[in-house]
Design a protein around this motif. Structure first.
Motif, short mmCIF file in Angstrom:
data_model
loop_
_atom_site.label_atom_id
_atom_site.label_comp_id
_atom_site.label_asym_id
_atom_site.label_seq_id
_atom_site.Cartn_x
_atom_site.Cartn_y
_atom_site.Cartn_z
N GLY A 41 28.51 3.25 -89.46
CA GLY A 41 29.42 3.26 -88.32
C GLY A 41 29.85 1.83 -88.04
N PHE A 42 31.14 1.60 -87.87
CA PHE A 42 31.65 0.24 -87.74
C PHE A 42 32.54 0.10 -86.50
N GLN A 43 32.24 -0.93 -85.71
CA GLN A 43 33.10 -1.31 -84.60
C GLN A 43 33.62 -2.71 -84.86
N SER A 44 34.93 -2.85 -85.01
CA SER A 44 35.51 -4.16 -85.26
C SER A 44 35.63 -4.95 -83.97
N PRO B 227 48.03 3.96 -79.22
CA PRO B 227 48.12 4.08 -77.76
C PRO B 227 48.58 5.44 -77.27
N PHE B 228 49.25 6.23 -78.12
CA PHE B 228 49.75 7.54 -77.69
C PHE B 228 48.67 8.61 -77.73
N HIS B 229 47.52 8.31 -78.35
CA HIS B 229 46.41 9.26 -78.35
C HIS B 229 45.71 9.25 -77.00
N MET C 89 39.32 10.23 -80.79
CA MET C 89 38.01 10.51 -81.37
C MET C 89 38.09 11.65 -82.39
N GLU C 90 38.88 12.67 -82.08
CA GLU C 90 39.03 13.77 -83.03
C GLU C 90 39.70 13.29 -84.32
N PHE C 91 40.67 12.36 -84.17
CA PHE C 91 41.34 11.78 -85.32
C PHE C 91 40.34 11.03 -86.20
N TYR C 92 39.50 10.19 -85.57
CA TYR C 92 38.52 9.44 -86.33
C TYR C 92 37.47 10.36 -86.94
N GLY C 93 37.14 11.42 -86.22
CA GLY C 93 36.17 12.37 -86.77
C GLY C 93 36.69 13.07 -88.01
N GLN D 195 33.54 5.71 -81.30
CA GLN D 195 33.98 6.21 -82.62
C GLN D 195 33.01 5.78 -83.71
N ALA D 196 32.37 4.60 -83.55
CA ALA D 196 31.40 4.17 -84.55
C ALA D 196 30.17 5.07 -84.58
N LEU D 197 29.85 5.65 -83.42
CA LEU D 197 28.66 6.50 -83.30
C LEU D 197 28.94 7.97 -83.60
N LEU D 198 30.20 8.33 -83.74
CA LEU D 198 30.60 9.73 -83.74
C LEU D 198 29.91 10.55 -84.82
N HIS D 199 29.78 10.01 -86.02
CA HIS D 199 29.22 10.80 -87.13
C HIS D 199 27.72 10.52 -87.31
#
Length: 310
Positions: free
Chosen positions: A85-88, A95-97, A103-107, A153-157
């Protein structure tokens, strides 16, 4: 428990800058091992090579010399990336999400099964304090909220390895404590964490091990838990003599060392007040009072600024 998760062996990396393509040495023979289940801090001034190192672990950059492996696999391989899991440092979601939509997109990008994704998204957003904002557009988020979304998002999976590049930048004290608590929770669940940060108090709170880099070279590797969190104090007593020595010895206090007319005592926090009272009752002068263990700031300045020839 001590199996290496990250192994960086003799890595060097040079970039070329400007119209004349002047070589800039970003990493110089870097060797780092990160053990499973640890929280390792990677610190150094701006431009020291922290982000370049993280990018080699992710496989975004290939070293000119040396090698990098993650879980015993080649850095950048699909098998290795699935477990990270990576957080830059600079996290830029669309911005439109909405937060939920992002999060669903990243998942989906990470290949998470659809039947588990919605539940995981809600859990991580609530965990990062974004539960009331999950249906807001990300473009309206503050810097701190965006940063927390990046960690979510880094933790999601549920990765085995977290790579965090300045995870608390832009967060208020409450947000920084939240991130520190989550890092400790992840470690308790067996996750390995490798993070870079300039906020030394956060490192003292959360990390087991410290690696310092300066000008692309590692200048310090140290276990920090016992040394930094030791409850010890040093008290300098001036005007020292045999009479004072006998009086304090009867109370159970003996100097760790004597230098001329100055004696130096080492004591715990609980003993400090009693020792100071006894010294003053003897009409002795108290000199310097300091922690017996150096602070992380002192260690940082000693090595990064080159004190003692580091």
């Amino acid at each position: 428990m001590n199996d290496p998760v990250i192994e960086i062996r003799g890595v060097s990396k040079t970039f070329r800058s400007g119209l004349r393509r002047v070589p800039v040495r970003a990493l110089r023979d870097v060797a780092v091992t990160v053990a499973r289940g640890t929280v390792t801090a990677f610190v150094g001034p701006n431009g020291a090579g922290k982000t370049t190192t993280i990018n080699t672990v992710l496989g975004f950059l290939k070293p000119d010399q040396g090698s990098v492996s993650v879980f015993g696999l080649e850095a950048g391989s699909r098998e290795a990336r699935r477990r990270i899991g990576f957080q830059s440092e600079i996290f830029h979601p669309y911005p439109f999400h909405t937060a939920r939509g992002a999060m669903e997109f990243y998942g989906r990008l990470s290949g998470q099964p659809g039947e588990n994704l919605a539940e995981a998204v809600v859990y991580q957003l609530e965990r990062l304090g974004l539960g009331d904002s999950m249906d807001r557009k990300v473009g309206s988020f503050s810097k701190g909220m965006t940063q927390r979304l990046g960690l979510a998002q880094a933790l999601l999976h549920r990765p085995e390895l977290l790579l965090l590049d300045e995870p608390t930048t832009g967060l208020d004290p409450q947000g920084r404590k939240l991130v520190a608590d989550i890092i400790q929770e992840e470690q308790a669940n067996g996750t390995t964490v490798f993070l870079s940060s300039h906020i030394l108090s956060d490192i003292e709170r959360t990390c087991d091990r410290l690696i310092m880099i300066r000008n692309g070279e590692v200048v310090l590797k140290q276990e920090i838990g016992a040394r930094l969190h030791r409850d010890g104090w040093e008290i300098e007593v001036l005007g020292w003599g045999a009479g004072a020595d006998a009086d304090l010895a009867r109370a159970g206090y003996r100097p760790a060392r004597v230098d001329g007319a100055a004696a130096f005592f080492e004591c715990s926090r609980a003993e400090k007040i009693d020792l100071l009272r006894r010294v003053l009752d003897l009409s002795l002068e108290v000199g310097v009072i300091r922690r017996a263990a150096p602070s992380l700031e002192e260690i940082y300045m000693e090595h990064i600024k080159g004190r003692r020839g580091a």
